[in-house]
Design an enzyme around this catalytic site. Structure first.
Site, PDB file in Angstrom:
ATOM      1  N   GLY B  28       0.873  -1.167   0.000  1.00 30.78           N
ATOM      2  CA  GLY B  28       0.000   0.000   0.000  1.00 30.78           C
ATOM      3  C   GLY B  28       0.901   1.204   0.000  1.00 30.78           C
ATOM      4  N   ASP B  31       1.158   6.361   3.357  1.00 28.42           N
ATOM      5  CA  ASP B  31       0.446   6.628   4.603  1.00 28.42           C
ATOM      6  C   ASP B  31      -0.825   5.809   4.771  1.00 28.42           C
ATOM      7  OD1 ASP B  31       2.310   8.571   5.394  1.00 28.42           O
ATOM      8  OD2 ASP B  31       1.420   9.982   3.975  1.00 28.42           O
ATOM      9  N   ASP B  32      -0.875   4.647   4.122  1.00 29.56           N
ATOM     10  CA  ASP B  32      -2.093   3.860   4.220  1.00 29.56           C
ATOM     11  C   ASP B  32      -2.219   3.090   5.526  1.00 29.56           C
ATOM     12  OD1 ASP B  32      -2.652   4.797   1.773  1.00 29.56           O
ATOM     13  OD2 ASP B  32      -2.249   2.954   0.679  1.00 29.56           O
ATOM     14  N   PRO B 109       7.926  -2.096   1.378  1.00 29.45           N
ATOM     15  CA  PRO B 109       7.842  -0.656   1.196  1.00 29.45           C
ATOM     16  C   PRO B 109       6.949  -0.275   0.022  1.00 29.45           C
ATOM     17  CG  PRO B 109      10.009  -1.464   0.556  1.00 29.45           C
ATOM     18  CD  PRO B 109       9.238  -2.640   1.001  1.00 29.45           C
ATOM     19  N   GLY B 110       6.340   0.892   0.114  1.00 28.65           N
ATOM     20  CA  GLY B 110       5.406   1.329  -0.920  1.00 28.65           C
ATOM     21  C   GLY B 110       6.008   2.267  -1.959  1.00 28.65           C
ATOM     22  N   ASN B 162      -8.736   0.788   4.533  1.00 33.43           N
ATOM     23  CA  ASN B 162      -8.344   1.205   5.887  1.00 33.43           C
ATOM     24  C   ASN B 162      -8.772   2.647   6.176  1.00 33.43           C
ATOM     25  OD1 ASN B 162      -7.125   0.822   8.380  1.00 33.43           O
ATOM     26  ND2 ASN B 162      -5.127   1.514   7.662  1.00 33.43           N
ATOM     27  N   SER B 471      46.410  -0.880 -33.839  1.00 37.88           N
ATOM     28  CA  SER B 471      46.388  -1.366 -35.224  1.00 37.88           C
ATOM     29  C   SER B 471      47.799  -1.540 -35.770  1.00 37.88           C
ATOM     30  CB  SER B 471      45.597  -0.401 -36.109  1.00 37.88           C
ATOM     31  OG  SER B 471      44.263  -0.367 -35.668  1.00 37.88           O
ATOM     32  N   SER B 538      37.379  -1.374 -27.369  1.00 36.44           N
ATOM     33  CA  SER B 538      36.638  -2.212 -26.411  1.00 36.44           C
ATOM     34  C   SER B 538      36.804  -1.727 -24.966  1.00 36.44           C
ATOM     35  CB  SER B 538      37.030  -3.683 -26.536  1.00 36.44           C
ATOM     36  OG  SER B 538      38.415  -3.868 -26.653  1.00 36.44           O
TER      37      SER B 538
END
Lengths: 297, 626
Positions: B28, B31-32, B109-110, B162, B471, B538
């Site tokens: 969520g 702040d849920d 974590p959201g 909630n 080269s 390279s």
């Protein structure tokens, strides 16, 4: 598949995976009940072969006498190599928990001692018996906990750990701590010890033992190195330990539980957490997290 | 729960043994009240001890957001940084149980920047509790979380509406949110979806039915968690076990250790080993000191087999009835976990069940907007981005699609240099073309061709800055080898970029593809028995490493032409440094694009201290062993 079979199968899978991805693995053996369960699971994982790694004990020289006796017995019975390491500089300097404080003492004798031993032997994968239900920062730790060179844990830079896929690749100097018991609870440990009839240190069972009371905690007088304060008098009490560490830093509880059944009943009914008896967890705010960052288990 | 006495312990243990474990994830947005809900679950199931509660009271006063009341969120935010900032950064695992079930909850974590941590938590969960703040309804974050949990294979969702207390426990608020979500989630193929009106802060409808929601007839959160059926009904349940470890304690015992990923196995069953395809029968199922007649999915066991077939770590032992597919090219869904972007063509370690192989992303088909689900075009994949891509592996892999079996279809990408876990993937299906194009079994091989030419085929790879003399040294070396009757070929920027690679520019992604093609061409030429001299700037270690991986150990010789940049710039044969300094040439190595110095080249040469002829002689000595 029931709960115990599932925990057991998961732990065995973790141990096999760690060994397969390791150059030189080692298992921490702290002589406590979690170590005993972990060692038992390691034997199951590789049977009929013995576990393909040695055991390592970081000896602070301040363990309970009965723990030393049990260590000797287990090393003989398992047939595995047991490496015992003590921080000799710390020992020479006389570092002890009474005059130097628990925080400094733990750092020198346990954390530094551990780092010395790991560096000296060049172990790359180190099994530990820590569980996530023990403490808040442990609840955040991965099963395969990656350590940068110098054994540091960075809680903000943990490797993502998806499914049961454990990344065991590392660069020279880096190491991985592996916690097969991550998803076990204290009650699971006791029940498993009971069902599997695994021998443990007698200190877990209640008995009349000499104690002094300090800051409201019961400290056992295990030998005469403990300074008795004026007015303090050791008394005999029916006590046992829920967790075992260095005797001056591990508090006992009053308990009549002398059998495994009684311990399980008591654990079930208990109202305080197991690490309450560990004085080092509360010596500074966020203290376990800080110790872990420095390389403590 | 009632007091437990030691004499009831046998009964109690039996009860515990019968309990199932349910693993779920809570998600969520910020702040849920997610952490508050978990704190509440632990509290209501009596899994908070007295000393923890006391410590919580102290901390609530210091950091808490609930005034004098206990802030349950502080129970779960375990890191100092999380407590200071009042947010969840990493996934935390919590344990509690009821009389019916045991629970492992991953609190995730959201924030969008911690998507990878949320995916970690979701990967092992069977159910998700998706929190919604009833004041705000469905937010873009809700959609993102919904997408991640369903992508990770979760088919059971609880929509926890909630903070109903702040909306006066109004039924219309709840009904509207539930209807919005059902509409949005209708294509997600969910097995169960239960919406519950909650106030985690006061415990309404968590354990006890709330008096504030008489209109709600459904279960409380605990009722639902205790009774929902989450074990997927296996439609097929065909035996599959990845081999983790081969146990050989003595000459008479060869055991194959692993954990059963699907189905069950009995002694005497006919089994097949993949990818080799060899068949045999099960001799015994060993577990510690016991031999079992049968073992089921989830069990960690050791199998012994009746025939001496070749089995290694990473193989699958499966039923002969329904063997899974084996392939080396796949379409997969990929979530990128690293700050360093994914570049197609770069080689990574791929770990799927117990198997590790080299793999590259061939093509990013499209990226998915995590908030809307729409398809976007992409050349690279950045942290927390999700895409559908095609990959190829160096060795064939036995697998199941992720939707059929998470263990056999989920994989991670590991960076070959940093060793970090950089990607999480889910196999959708094998590409048909890989199974149809079989390698021709050739009678004439590299060894035969080399013998005819009387030489050891090699790839001599010269890397260094523009103007370092690569080269020139390469030319000198080829002349010398040619003079001795060696069969050689030289690959350099000029002859490749004008033809084979003329569609490529100089961005990082194009440079990677450029070198991949050069390495593959060099490999074919070495197969042909030639000594190939590759002369390319390279600049990236990863690509040189990938090139090396294509060859046998002694075949690849990396030469670092280490001429200092000041000297290269002074020479500036092609005038490129001057242009780059003026900003007329972008992505120029050494100026505004990095050169990663080789860590372990076979040889280092510097044309500012020795002549090209001397340098070429040194290389020649190295490869001819003189």
């Amino acid at each position: 598949m029931n709960h115990y079979k599932q925990l057991e199968a998961e732990a065995i899978e973790i141990i096999r995976e760690a060994v397969a991805g390791s150059r030189k693995p080692v298992m921490m053996y702290s002589i406590g009940k979690d170590s005993s369960v972990m060692l038992h699971l390691a034997r199951k994982a590789f049977y009929p072969a013995p576990p393909p790694f040695p055991l390592l004990h970081i000896d602070t020289t301040w363990k309970f006498q009965e723990m030393y006796a049990h260590r000797k017995k287990m090393a003989e019975e398992s047939g595995m190599e047991l490496i015992v390491h003590t921080n000799q500089e710390g020992k020479k300097a006389g570092i002890n928990p009474f005059t130097h404080g628990s925080s400094y003492y733990t750092d020198v004798m346990k954390t530094q001692g551990l780092r010395q031993a790991l560096d000296h032997h060049g172990f790359d994968v180190v099994f530990g018996g820590a569980r996530r239900d023990e403490e808040k920062s442990r609840a955040k730790e991965r099963i395969f906990s990656f350590r940068s060179a110098g054994h540091r844990w960075d809680p903000k830079l943990q490797r993502p750990e998806l499914w049961n896929l454990y990344n065991t690749r590392m660069r020279p100097g880096e190491t991985i701590r592996v916690f097969p018991l991550s998803n076990w609870t204290e009650l699971d440990i006791w029940q498993y010890l009971h069902v599997e009839k695994i021998p443990i240190v007698p200190l877990y069972f209640a008995k009349e033992r000499p104690v002094v009371i300090r800051n409201g905690q019961l400290i056992m007088v295990d030998d005469n190195r403990i300074p008795i304060e004026p007015g303090e008098k050791p008394q005999m009490r029916m006590i046992r330990f829920r967790t075992l560490g260095c005797y001056p830093l591990t508090a006992a509880i009053d308990s009549p539980a002398t059998t495994m059944e009684e311990i399980i009943a008591e654990t079930f009914n208990t109202v305080s957490s197991e690490r309450q008896g560990r004085l080092i967890d509360s010596d500074q705010p966020g203290s376990m997290e800080k110790k872990k960052q420095e390389g403590y288990f | 729960m009632a007091e437990l006495h030691a004499k009831n312990i046998v009964e109690y243990l039996e009860e515990q043994r019968q309990k199932e474990t349910l693993r779920f994830i809570t998600c969520g947005s910020v702040d849920d009240g997610k952490s508050t809900l978990i704190g509440r679950l632990l509290y209501e199931s009596k899994c908070i001890f007295d000393d923890q509660l006391k410590a919580l009271e102290t901390e609530s006063k210091r950091y808490g957001t609930q005034g004098e009341k206990i802030d349950f969120a502080l129970l779960v935010d375990g890191l100092e940084a999380e407590r200071e900032q009042g947010i969840t950064i990493d996934v935390a695992y919590r344990f509690f149980s009821t009389d019916r079930r045991r629970y492992i909850v991953a609190d995730t974590p959201g924030h969008e920047q911690y998507t990878r941590n949320m995916a970690t938590g979701a990967s092992t969960a069977q159910m998700a509790v998706l929190l919604i703040d009833s004041r705000k309804g469905i937010l873009p974050q809700t959609r993102r979380h919904h997408r991640i949990v369903t992508m990770m294979g979760i088919r059971h969702i609880v929509l926890a509406v909630n903070k109903m207390d702040l909306m006066g426990f109004e039924q219309s608020v709840f009904d509207r949110i539930e209807a919005d979500y059902r509409e949005f989630a209708k294509d997600a193929n969910l097995t169960t979806l239960q919406a519950i009106p909650l106030a985690a802060v006061s415990g309404d409808n968590v354990l006890k039915r709330s008096e504030n929601t008489p209109w709600y007839k459904g279960p409380t959160l605990f009722d639902h968690m205790d009774t929902v059926t989450v074990t997927e009904v296996a439609t097929r349940a065909a035996f599959r076990m990845p081999v983790q470890w081969v146990s050989r304690p003595n000459l008479n015992y060869r055991g194959f250790c692993g954990r059963i990923a699907e189905g069950s196995v009995k002694t005497g069953d006919a089994v097949r080993v993949l990818p080799s395809g060899k068949t045999t029968t099960v001799k015994s199922i060993d577990f510690f000191e016991d031999q079992l007649p049968e073992a089921e999915a989830g069990a960690s066991i050791t199998l012994t087999l009746n025939d001496e077939v070749d089995v290694s770590r990473g193989d699958l032992i499966v039923t002969t009835d329904h063997p899974p597919e084996v392939a080396d090219q796949f379409q997969v869904k990929l979530l990128w976990l690293s700050e360093e972007p994914l570049v197609p063509g770069r080689s990574y370690w791929l770990k799927v069940h117990a198997k590790e192989v080299s793999a590259t992303v061939m093509e990013i088909k499209h990226r998915e907007d995590i908030n809307t689900g729409s398809h976007l075009a992409a050349k690279v994949l950045n942290l927390n981005e999700i895409a559908v891509v095609t990959i190829s592996t160096t060795h064939p892999v036995a697998f199941e699609p992720y939707t059929v079996n998470r263990t056999l279809g989920g994989f991670v990408f590991i960076d070959k240099l940093s060793c970090a876990t950089v990607g999480a993937g889910m196999i959708e299906f094998a590409l048909r073309r890989s199974t149809n194009i079989h390698w021709q079994s050739l009678e004439v091989g590299k060894a035969q061709r080399a013998l005819l030419k009387n030489q050891t085929p090699r790839c001599i790879w010269l890397t260094g800055l523009s103007g370092s003399g690569k080269s020139t040294v390469a030319n000198q070396l080829e002349k010398r080898l040619h003079a001795e009757g060696r069969h050689t070929y030289m690959l350099d920027g000029d002859n490749v970029r004008h033809g084979l690679n003329r569609d490529l520019g100089f961005t990082d992604a194009d440079r990677v593809e450029n070198l991949r093609r050069v390495a593959e061409v060099a490999k074919l030429m070495v197969e042909a028995g030639l000594i190939v001299i590759v002369s390319f700037i390279s600049p990236f270690r990863a690509e040189r490493r990938a090139a090396r991986d294509l060859f046998a150990p002694e075949e690849f010789v990396e030469i670092h032409v280490s001429t200092p940049i000041a000297e290269c710039e002074k020479r500036d044969v092609k005038g490129l440094y001057a242009k780059a300094r003026k900003g007329e040439l972008k992505n120029f190595t050494g100026i505004d694009s990095p050169y990663e110095v080789p860590e372990n080249p076979e040889m280092v040469i510097d044309t500012s201290t020795k002549s090209p002829e001397e340098c070429a002689l040194e290389v020649w000595r190295l490869i001819e062993g003189k």
